[in-house]
Write a protein that holds these residues in place. Structure first.
Motif, PDB file in Angstrom:
ATOM      1  N   THR A 100      -9.999   9.494   2.211  1.00  0.00           N
ATOM      2  CA  THR A 100      -8.926   8.543   2.510  1.00  0.00           C
ATOM      3  C   THR A 100      -8.995   8.168   3.982  1.00  0.00           C
ATOM      4  O   THR A 100      -9.919   8.587   4.701  1.00  0.00           O
ATOM      5  CB  THR A 100      -7.536   9.122   2.156  1.00  0.00           C
ATOM      6  OG1 THR A 100      -6.555   8.096   2.309  1.00  0.00           O
ATOM      7  CG2 THR A 100      -7.171  10.292   3.060  1.00  0.00           C
TER       8      THR A 100
ATOM      9  N   ARG B  27      -5.684   4.209  -0.340  1.00  0.00           N
ATOM     10  CA  ARG B  27      -5.839   4.790  -1.677  1.00  0.00           C
ATOM     11  C   ARG B  27      -7.097   5.666  -1.685  1.00  0.00           C
ATOM     12  O   ARG B  27      -8.153   5.237  -1.240  1.00  0.00           O
ATOM     13  CB  ARG B  27      -5.963   3.655  -2.701  1.00  0.00           C
ATOM     14  CG  ARG B  27      -5.915   4.142  -4.127  1.00  0.00           C
ATOM     15  CD  ARG B  27      -5.931   3.016  -5.139  1.00  0.00           C
ATOM     16  NE  ARG B  27      -5.884   3.615  -6.462  1.00  0.00           N
ATOM     17  CZ  ARG B  27      -4.772   4.027  -7.046  1.00  0.00           C
ATOM     18  NH1 ARG B  27      -3.626   3.859  -6.442  1.00  0.00           N
ATOM     19  NH2 ARG B  27      -4.802   4.608  -8.228  1.00  0.00           N
TER      20      ARG B  27
ATOM     21  N   HIS C  16       0.665   9.756  -0.328  1.00  0.00           N
ATOM     22  CA  HIS C  16       1.763   8.910   0.134  1.00  0.00           C
ATOM     23  C   HIS C  16       2.990   9.737   0.483  1.00  0.00           C
ATOM     24  O   HIS C  16       3.699   9.415   1.433  1.00  0.00           O
ATOM     25  CB  HIS C  16       2.077   7.816  -0.898  1.00  0.00           C
ATOM     26  CG  HIS C  16       1.137   6.658  -0.773  1.00  0.00           C
ATOM     27  ND1 HIS C  16      -0.087   6.631  -1.432  1.00  0.00           N
ATOM     28  CD2 HIS C  16       1.191   5.544  -0.017  1.00  0.00           C
ATOM     29  CE1 HIS C  16      -0.723   5.523  -1.095  1.00  0.00           C
ATOM     30  NE2 HIS C  16       0.020   4.842  -0.229  1.00  0.00           N
TER      31      HIS C  16
ATOM     32  N   ASN D  61      -3.197  10.111  -4.962  1.00  0.00           N
ATOM     33  CA  ASN D  61      -2.590   8.952  -4.305  1.00  0.00           C
ATOM     34  C   ASN D  61      -1.096   9.208  -4.041  1.00  0.00           C
ATOM     35  O   ASN D  61      -0.596   8.978  -2.927  1.00  0.00           O
ATOM     36  CB  ASN D  61      -2.775   7.721  -5.198  1.00  0.00           C
ATOM     37  CG  ASN D  61      -2.433   6.432  -4.472  1.00  0.00           C
ATOM     38  OD1 ASN D  61      -2.638   6.323  -3.265  1.00  0.00           O
ATOM     39  ND2 ASN D  61      -1.891   5.472  -5.193  1.00  0.00           N
TER      40      ASN D  61
ATOM     41  N   SER E 287      -6.981  10.643  -9.646  1.00  0.00           N
ATOM     42  CA  SER E 287      -6.926   9.803  -8.451  1.00  0.00           C
ATOM     43  C   SER E 287      -5.474   9.412  -8.149  1.00  0.00           C
ATOM     44  O   SER E 287      -5.038   9.417  -6.991  1.00  0.00           O
ATOM     45  CB  SER E 287      -7.796   8.564  -8.693  1.00  0.00           C
ATOM     46  OG  SER E 287      -7.693   7.696  -7.626  1.00  0.00           O
ATOM     47  N   GLU E 288      -4.729   9.087  -9.208  1.00  0.00           N
ATOM     48  CA  GLU E 288      -3.325   8.712  -9.019  1.00  0.00           C
ATOM     49  C   GLU E 288      -2.507   9.902  -8.508  1.00  0.00           C
ATOM     50  O   GLU E 288      -1.619   9.748  -7.661  1.00  0.00           O
ATOM     51  CB  GLU E 288      -2.756   8.177 -10.344  1.00  0.00           C
ATOM     52  CG  GLU E 288      -1.404   7.499 -10.211  1.00  0.00           C
ATOM     53  CD  GLU E 288      -1.383   6.397  -9.146  1.00  0.00           C
ATOM     54  OE1 GLU E 288      -2.386   5.688  -8.979  1.00  0.00           O
ATOM     55  OE2 GLU E 288      -0.344   6.280  -8.451  1.00  0.00           O
TER      56      GLU E 288
END
Lengths: 199, 371
Positions: free
Chosen positions: A167, A37, A19, A15, A11-12
């Protein structure tokens, strides 16, 4: 399929990728674009239609890129057609009038957006695995969800697993829900799981 | 054949500019399309770095070439970037300073190592001009439409005030406020009041139509009863039906039919449909039926009359504003807006109004409104 820790790590990864994509899009359009997120769901490709059908309906605009390398599969950005048209119009200085369809220029814009978003997220896999991930030329399709899902390919002949990434793109006047499907075979999912170190 | 040579060969078949650069951004291929578009000969660019060979590149283009050499697929859409390299637009597109272009840049790899990039440039000027013309035309049409609605709304407001004054003064004179009135004068004053009321009705129709047309009509949902709304509408048209000797009947599927809707608009729809039926029916009857639709989610209000009917050719247009069916209807009072307003209200409430008709037998207008 993946442990809770592995899911957090994945997930990170998305993310960070999203971004980076938002920063690129903001720079191109000259207006602030932010993304929420992401939320991740992993399921077997054969079970993918039900969760996605709850999120999107009607005609869907997709940008589709096959990726290869140590991790291989199929990446798709999905946005409902009318919302994709509004997003493309707003990003190019137009108005986000309700309804409408993507004209040829709008389609090109969506392909560029898809290429940036998918490229930023998939390059995260490459960085993580320390190997290059190559992408095919992006293609746009406007079709029903079922037809689009039937065309997914993985690292073998048929993708077995799918990561659904949800998202929301936010511009000054508009919030558009966007979804990514990263379809991979068992081999690629195992490699991701192992590399995340906690699978 | 090397990959770059193969790409160049394929590129020569395309109606597009094709540039191939090696890993150091040195041009190895510059196709005929580019020679024609830029006027720069192959010999002047091949063997030189793309960014320093005299070809004017968009800033984004220079970054994109580097990204592609490093392994990324890059898409540059015209709408974001305008152009990739400086080229003249084709004849007839002088409104653009440069040829409008979209580009795709693909990394080239040779046995796993970066070998350069292939750049495909498409001339999209004609398409961009066509889309811009279309947007301008749509914008003008929308402005004209908005102007029309604003004109109607403004004009209607301006008319209402003097109409109110005419009716008011006529009432006061009839009541003897300005001195004694003879019976003959009283009759003339009543006619003035009647005509003023009719004018006010027309102006209200125009105002309603303008608000619906401009998307400014608001919906106020309340819990109500379809039977009560139907009875109120019947009561409003009853005097005219009695005057014409028509039988006015109503049928309800249940004594109470609850619905959550905008009661004012539904009542207006029913008054319009019933009023039309009474107006155009010379003899016989006008009937209102209220029932639930098959799926139970909506209520249908059907107005049946024994009027002259509507010709099949006219049936498709009767909901258009200012359309009043056959020329023989021209002598009847009204604006031709009643049905347009009714359908506009019904659609605003999530329903619709439809019509069927048979010449010399009669018509059926059905408003279907979500319960």
């Amino acid at each position: 399929m993946l442990s809770e820790n592995a899911m957090d790590a994945l997930s990170e990864l998305f993310n960070v990728g999203l971004h980076r994509a938002a920063a690129s899009l903001s720079s191109i359009t000259g207006q602030p674009i932010v993304v929420d997120r992401p939320k991740l769901v992993i399921c077997e490709v054969s079970d993918i239609e039900r969760p996605l059908a709850e999120l999107v309906g009607g005609e869907i605009a997709t940008v589709h890129q096959i990726f290869g390398g140590a991790v291989a599969g199929d990446a798709v950005l999905l946005i409902e057609h009318e919302k994709a048209a509004a997003l493309a119009r707003l990003m190019t200085g137009g108005e986000a009038a309700a309804g409408g369809r993507l004209d040829q220029s709008g389609r090109e814009v969506l392909v560029e957006i898809g290429n940036i978003v998918l490229g930023a997220c998939l390059s995260g896999f490459g960085d993580m695995l320390k190997v290059p991930v190559s992408l095919s030329v992006p293609r746009i399709h406007i079709d029903s969800l079922r037809t689009i899902l039937a065309s997914l390919v993985g690292d073998g002949e048929v993708a077995q697993f799918a990561v659904i990434v949800s998202t929301r793109f936010r511009l000054s006047q508009l919030a558009v829900d966007g979804y990514m499907i990263i379809a991979v075979g068992a081999k690629s999912l195992n490699l991701i799981s192992t590399t995340l170190g906690v699978g | 054949m090397h990959l770059a040579e193969a790409v160049a060969e394929i590129g020569s078949l395309l109606d597009a500019g094709v540039v191939i650069v090696d890993a150091d951004a040195i041009v190895t291929h510059w196709n005929d399309w580019l020679v024609r578009a830029t006027g720069i000969q192959r010999a002047d660019v091949v063997g030189r770095r793309l960014c320093s060979c005299g070809v004017a590149l968009n800033t984004t283009a220079m970054v994109a070439v580097d990204q592609a050499i490093q392994g990324s697929v890059v898409v540059l859409s015209h709408a974001f970037h305008g152009w990739f390299l400086d080229a003249r637009p084709a004849a007839g597109f002088d409104r653009y300073e440069r040829m409008q272009q979209s580009a795709r840049l693909l990394p080239l790899r040779d046995e796993g190592t970066a070998a350069g990039a292939a750049i495909f440039i498409e001339d999209v000027t004609e398409r961009v001009a066509r889309e811009a013309d279309l947007r301008t035309a749509v914008g003008l049409a929308r402005a004209a439409e908005a102007g029309k609605s604003q004109f109607f709304a403004g004009m209607s407001h301006e008319l209402r005030t003097p109409i109110g004054a005419i009716a008011g003064y006529a009432d006061l004179m009839e009541a003897g406020m300005f001195g004694p009135v003879t019976e003959e004068q009283r009759e003339r004053l009543r006619r003035i009041t009647g005509v003023a009321q009719h004018l006010e009705h027309i102006v209200n129709d125009i105002l309603s139509f303008a608000r619906v047309d401009a998307g400014r009509e608001e919906v106020e949902l309340v819990d109500t009863d379809a039977v009560v709304l139907a009875q109120e509408a019947i009561a409003a048209v009853e005097p005219l039906a009695v005057q014409k000797g028509l039988k006015l009947a109503s049928r309800y599927a249940a004594p109470v039919m609850p619905m959550r809707t905008d009661a004012v608009k539904v009542r207006q729809i029913l008054i319009n449909l019933l009023g039309n039926a009474v107006k155009f029916t010379a003899k016989g009857s006008v009937e209102l039926e209220v029932a639930r639709t098959g799926d139970g989610r909506s209520l249908s209000f059907s107005v049946l009359d024994t009027g002259p009917g509507i010709a099949p050719a006219d049936l498709g247009a009767i909901f258009d504003p200012f359309v009043r069916g056959t020329p023989r209807n021209a002598s009847r009072p009204g604006t031709g807006l009643g049905l347009a307003v009714s359908r506009g209200f019904a659609r605003l409430l999530g329903g619709d109004v439809a019509a069927t008709s048979e010449l010399a037998i009669g018509s059926r207008f059905t408003a279907t409104i979500p319960a």
